[in-house]
Scaffold this motif. Structure first.
Motif, PDB file in Angstrom:
ATOM      1  N   PRO A 167       0.833  -1.206   0.000  1.00 37.82           N
ATOM      2  CA  PRO A 167       0.000   0.000   0.000  1.00 37.82           C
ATOM      3  C   PRO A 167       0.867   1.255   0.000  1.00 37.82           C
ATOM      4  N   ALA A 168       0.337   2.311  -0.622  1.00 36.44           N
ATOM      5  CA  ALA A 168       1.104   3.556  -0.725  1.00 36.44           C
ATOM      6  C   ALA A 168       1.134   4.323   0.590  1.00 36.44           C
ATOM      7  N   SER A 169       0.164   4.079   1.452  1.00 40.05           N
ATOM      8  CA  SER A 169       0.103   4.812   2.711  1.00 40.05           C
ATOM      9  C   SER A 169      -0.710   4.014   3.717  1.00 40.05           C
ATOM     10  N   LEU A 170      -0.612   4.437   4.970  1.00 39.34           N
ATOM     11  CA  LEU A 170      -1.397   3.797   6.015  1.00 39.34           C
ATOM     12  C   LEU A 170      -2.891   4.032   5.808  1.00 39.34           C
ATOM     13  N   ALA A 171      -3.245   5.178   5.249  1.00 39.08           N
ATOM     14  CA  ALA A 171      -4.656   5.482   4.990  1.00 39.08           C
ATOM     15  C   ALA A 171      -5.275   4.517   3.989  1.00 39.08           C
ATOM     16  N   GLU A 172      -4.430   3.826   3.223  1.00 46.80           N
ATOM     17  CA  GLU A 172      -4.900   2.844   2.245  1.00 46.80           C
ATOM     18  C   GLU A 172      -4.646   1.416   2.730  1.00 46.80           C
ATOM     19  N   SER A 173      -4.462   1.253   4.024  1.00 38.29           N
ATOM     20  CA  SER A 173      -4.091  -0.039   4.587  1.00 38.29           C
ATOM     21  C   SER A 173      -5.214  -0.634   5.426  1.00 38.29           C
ATOM     22  N   LEU A 174      -5.400  -1.939   5.261  1.00 37.48           N
ATOM     23  CA  LEU A 174      -6.376  -2.675   6.059  1.00 37.48           C
ATOM     24  C   LEU A 174      -5.669  -3.214   7.296  1.00 37.48           C
ATOM     25  N   PHE A 175      -6.183  -2.858   8.460  1.00 42.62           N
ATOM     26  CA  PHE A 175      -5.559  -3.154   9.749  1.00 42.62           C
ATOM     27  C   PHE A 175      -6.377  -4.225  10.461  1.00 42.62           C
ATOM     28  N   ALA A 176      -5.707  -5.194  11.056  1.00 40.51           N
ATOM     29  CA  ALA A 176      -6.393  -6.242  11.814  1.00 40.51           C
ATOM     30  C   ALA A 176      -5.801  -6.366  13.200  1.00 40.51           C
ATOM     31  N   THR A 177      -6.621  -6.792  14.130  1.00 36.56           N
ATOM     32  CA  THR A 177      -6.173  -7.019  15.500  1.00 36.56           C
ATOM     33  C   THR A 177      -7.035  -8.102  16.123  1.00 36.56           C
ATOM     34  N   GLY A 178      -6.790  -8.387  17.389  1.00 38.94           N
ATOM     35  CA  GLY A 178      -7.589  -9.331  18.145  1.00 38.94           C
ATOM     36  C   GLY A 178      -7.861  -8.768  19.519  1.00 38.94           C
ATOM     37  N   PHE A 179      -8.892  -9.296  20.166  1.00 36.29           N
ATOM     38  CA  PHE A 179      -9.294  -8.814  21.485  1.00 36.29           C
ATOM     39  C   PHE A 179      -9.098  -9.887  22.542  1.00 36.29           C
ATOM     40  N   SER A 180      -8.920  -9.446  23.759  1.00 38.02           N
ATOM     41  CA  SER A 180      -8.721 -10.326  24.898  1.00 38.02           C
ATOM     42  C   SER A 180     -10.005 -11.071  25.250  1.00 38.02           C
ATOM     43  N   TYR A 181      -9.838 -12.191  25.954  1.00 36.03           N
ATOM     44  CA  TYR A 181     -10.995 -12.893  26.506  1.00 36.03           C
ATOM     45  C   TYR A 181     -11.546 -12.172  27.739  1.00 36.03           C
ATOM     46  N   ARG A 204     -10.249  -4.905  10.788  1.00 39.29           N
ATOM     47  CA  ARG A 204     -10.838  -6.238  10.857  1.00 39.29           C
ATOM     48  C   ARG A 204     -10.438  -6.910  12.153  1.00 39.29           C
ATOM     49  N   ARG A 205     -11.383  -7.703  12.700  1.00 38.69           N
ATOM     50  CA  ARG A 205     -11.105  -8.560  13.848  1.00 38.69           C
ATOM     51  C   ARG A 205     -11.660  -9.926  13.467  1.00 38.69           C
ATOM     52  N   LEU A 206     -10.773 -10.809  12.982  1.00 34.22           N
ATOM     53  CA  LEU A 206     -11.201 -12.047  12.339  1.00 34.22           C
ATOM     54  C   LEU A 206     -11.190 -13.249  13.282  1.00 34.22           C
ATOM     55  N   GLY A 207     -10.404 -13.191  14.357  1.00 33.77           N
ATOM     56  CA  GLY A 207     -10.547 -14.183  15.404  1.00 33.77           C
ATOM     57  C   GLY A 207      -9.605 -15.366  15.379  1.00 33.77           C
ATOM     58  N   ALA A 208      -8.551 -15.334  14.545  1.00 33.11           N
ATOM     59  CA  ALA A 208      -7.567 -16.416  14.537  1.00 33.11           C
ATOM     60  C   ALA A 208      -6.213 -15.820  14.173  1.00 33.11           C
ATOM     61  N   ALA A 209      -5.328 -15.712  15.145  1.00 32.34           N
ATOM     62  CA  ALA A 209      -4.055 -15.018  14.948  1.00 32.34           C
ATOM     63  C   ALA A 209      -3.214 -15.655  13.853  1.00 32.34           C
TER      64      ALA A 209
END
Length: 281
Positions: A167-181, A204-209
């Motif tokens: 991607p050319a910049s962070l503004a054009e980037s898809l970011f993913a993370t996960g949440f604690s139990y 995105r929070r997809l649920g499998a690291a």
């Protein structure tokens, strides 16, 4: 150079040995994934909870881990074993198999097709700060996708070599993370996401690291960051992302570990680090 005599300067393990370990990782992971998929089709029951009511263990988690432990003990006696559900086995060979029998158990429970069996073999374990991953396999049995990587051998999805996005910049980037139990911790993490979501394309929070890390390797995600992962959550996926060419790190320049795992497309890696600092990730 003949692969049978080539040796990694960092591990002392020959490339032929690594290739053999990778072949074994693929064999046992795909077999375990078939077992897990059969059990999912038959129906799922929660066997127990761990850190919280939402941190579930199914009977299949335990069955798949037992299968992997017994199969690897038969094929590689003396190697260590570190899995999510059972006690670790110490290594006498210097190699340890790090296994997540079902990464994304909640997705598995609900029938969401975003879960995987994840297996890596590492040298110098069981601490991610000191180990060297040699080979890895991550299988999503419902999509049929098999991700593999070996140290110095690249990362692959089936027969296709993987490379991260650009991607050319962070503004054009898809970011993913996960949440604690932990519910209180999830509230804090949601506040962090609120601080960064306006600076990226979307979250995105997809649920499998393991699959998130493989998605960065495949260019399906541009940045992935998460805290609180266990060794089995990230051992295989980190090697896939690294070998694909993603920038992968932990806290303050350390190797990826339970404190922090970040994987980024190289073109936005520096921006992503600034974002994580600014948002108090």
């Amino acid at each position: 150079m003949d692969d049978s005599t080539s040796t990694s300067p960092s591990t002392g393990t020959s490339t032929a040995d690594v290739a053999e370990l990778l072949a074994l990782a693929v064999d046992v992971t795909t077999a375990a994934a078939r077992l897990a998929a059969r059990r999912r089709a038959e129906g799922v029951e929660v066997a127990d909870t761990k850190s919280s009511l939402v941190d579930v263990v199914t009977h299949t988690d335990r069955e798949v881990e037992d299968f992997l432990r017994s199969r690897l003990a038969e094929l590689r006696p003396g190697d260590g074993f570190l899995g999510e559900e059972g006690d670790p086995d110490d290594s006498v060979t210097g190699l340890t198999w790090v296994v997540d029998p079902i990464d994304g158990t909640v997705n598995f429970l609900y029938g969401i097709p975003q879960w995987a069996v994840s297996v890596a073999v590492i040298e110098g374990g069981p601490d991610p700060l000191t180990w060297t991953a040699l080979a890895a396999c991550v299988v999503n049995p419902l999509s049929g996708e098999v991700y593999t990587a070996s140290r110095g051998g690249g990362a692959w999805l089936g027969e296709d070599r993987l490379a991260p996005s650009a991607p050319a910049s962070l503004a054009e980037s898809l970011f993913a993370t996960g949440f604690s139990y932990d519910a209180d911790r999830r509230v804090e993490q949601a506040a962090v996401v609120a601080r960064l979501i306006g600076r990226v394309r979307d979250v995105r929070r997809l649920g499998a690291a393991s699959l998130d890390l493989c998605a960065v390797a495949a260019g399906r995600l541009d940045v992935y960051a998460e805290r609180g992962l266990k060794p089995w959550d990230h051992a295989a996926g980190v090697l896939v992302a690294q070998e694909a060419g993603a920038v992968v790190r932990g806290e303050a320049g350390q190797a990826p570990n339970g404190q922090l795992v970040v994987a980024s497309a190289p073109t936005v890696a520096r921006e992503a680090d600034v974002l994580l600092e600014d948002s108090q990730f």
